[in-house]
Design an enzyme around this catalytic site. Structure first.
Site, PDB file in Angstrom:
ATOM      1  N   ASP A 187       0.843  -1.207   0.000  1.00 35.92           N
ATOM      2  CA  ASP A 187       0.000   0.000   0.000  1.00 35.92           C
ATOM      3  C   ASP A 187       0.879   1.259   0.000  1.00 35.92           C
ATOM      4  OD1 ASP A 187      -2.421  -1.646   0.424  1.00 35.92           O
ATOM      5  OD2 ASP A 187      -1.450  -2.062   2.328  1.00 35.92           O
ATOM      6  N   HIS A 201      -4.671  -3.300   6.461  1.00 37.69           N
ATOM      7  CA  HIS A 201      -4.460  -3.569   5.032  1.00 37.69           C
ATOM      8  C   HIS A 201      -5.807  -4.004   4.452  1.00 37.69           C
ATOM      9  CE1 HIS A 201      -3.150  -5.028   1.206  1.00 37.69           C
ATOM     10  NE2 HIS A 201      -3.649  -6.216   1.474  1.00 37.69           N
TER      11      HIS A 201
END
Ligand code: NAX
Length: 324
Positions: A159, A187
């Site tokens: 990410d 996440h």
């Protein structure tokens, strides 16, 4: 000669495993002067495929690769392990409720946590990649009471790298110009990529873009990039996920001034203690440290709270299921 570092990879026959193992064996995980032995853990049905990958690893004649084992027994795979990359997980299938998903993964990460507890080396470092990564890491950690809690981490580096790439493209700067990027929380689609502390050429990134782009394009593009990759490729992120796992472990072992990683909270920034949540972190002397003293404005507070709330809900759910 240096004793080889034992690296265990679960889900070794999967697509991330295939993108990861060759890079580990070539020295990119720990450094170009560190010999490694690889342990490939799979479920019985996939052992043969993992053996095929092991044959290909042999065929590379990597100078740093001093041995490979393939097994379906976690006690063997984690025996003496120094680094464990927990990639294999139970994906969400159609119609599967969150409780079923957590239950199925509890059945994987609980026993693997115990096997790590009972067999791994004293310096074991664990990175969970398999989803739901933060909560799977929590489950494994809770089954490993003899291992220091902070050795269990989950991956938000993909990410983080996605956020760097999106911002670099927007501002037409090289990614190396961007400093102090942060992913907060889970996440998942609730993650919060933070541009209020990121810097580009010494200026705050949030001040270089308009608020609409930040809120309505940047944040959702980073958070939903996994789905966009599936849509385009017809398969989920694999090489980029493997790359992020390499970055995470390399920085953990070798040090970094600033990146993102999901690590056990000490209560910093209002994140309840014990949750494995992504923070801005530095790594010093082989340990992650949460970067302290950042000012969090109302915009960021709301988003950090939302993603942390989701982690709390997942923790409550796995408690209720008796998985931790
Ligand atoms: P694949 O389905 O290609 O491979 C998974 C492998 O794990 C399979 O070979 C399977 O046999 C094995 N496995 C299942 N249970 C196991 C067990 N108990 N012990 C050992 N091996 C086991 O999935 P892949 O694309 O490699 O993705 C793996 C995981 O990474 C998934 O959970 C996925 O959601 C997750 N991801 C996490 C990301 C992150 O940023 N944290 C991004 C990429 C990826 O989506």
């Amino acid at each position: 000669a240096q004793t080889p570092v034992k690296v265990t990879v679960t889900g070794a026959a999967g697509q991330i495993g295939y993108a990861l193992l060759f890079r580990i064996a070539s020295g990119q995980l720990l450094g170009a002067d560190v010999p490694v032995t690889l342990s490939l853990l799979e479920i019985p049905q996939a052992v043969k495929a993992a053996e095929g990958t092991a044959m290909e690893l042999d065929d590379c004649a990597f100078p740093l690769l001093s041995g490979i084992e393939v097994t379906d027994d976690p006690n063997v795979a984690f025996n003496g392990a120094n680094v464990a990359l927990l990639v294999g997980a139970r994906p969400r299938s159609k119609g599967m409720e969150r409780g079923d998903l957590l239950q199925a993964n509890g059945g994987i990460f609980g026993p693997q946590g115990k096997a790590i507890n009972d067999n791994a080396a004293d310096d074991i470092r664990v990175l969970v990649v398999g989803n739901p990564a933060n909560t799977n890491a929590l489950i494994a950690q809770q089954h490993a009471p003899d291992v220091p809690a902070e050795r269990f981490t989950a991956m938000t580096r993909l990410d983080h790298n996605r956020a760097l790439s999106q911002l670099a493209a927007k501002l037409q700067v090289p990614v190396t110009e961007i400093k102090k990027m942060t992913i907060w929380g889970n996440h998942s689609a609730t993650q919060y990529p933070d541009l209020f502390h990121a810097e580009v050429g010494g200026k705050i990134a949030a001040e270089l873009v308009d608020e609409t782009w930040l809120r309505d394009t940047f944040i959702p593009t980073v958070a939903k990039r996994g789905a966009a990759i599936i849509e385009a490729r017809g398969a989920s992120s694999a090489a980029s996920a493997a790359n992020a796992a390499i970055d995470h472990v390399f920085d953990w072992v070798n040090g970094t001034a600033w990146t993102s990683a999901a690590i056990p909270s000490d209560g910093s920034y209002g994140v309840p203690e014990g949750l494995i949540s992504s923070f801005p972190v530095a790594s010093r002397d082989g340990k992650w440290e949460i970067i302290q003293g950042l000012e969090i404005d109302a915009f960021s507070r709301e988003r950090i709270d939302a993603t942390v709330r989701e982690l709390e809900e997942e923790r409550s759910a796995v408690r209720e299921l008796g998985l931790i």
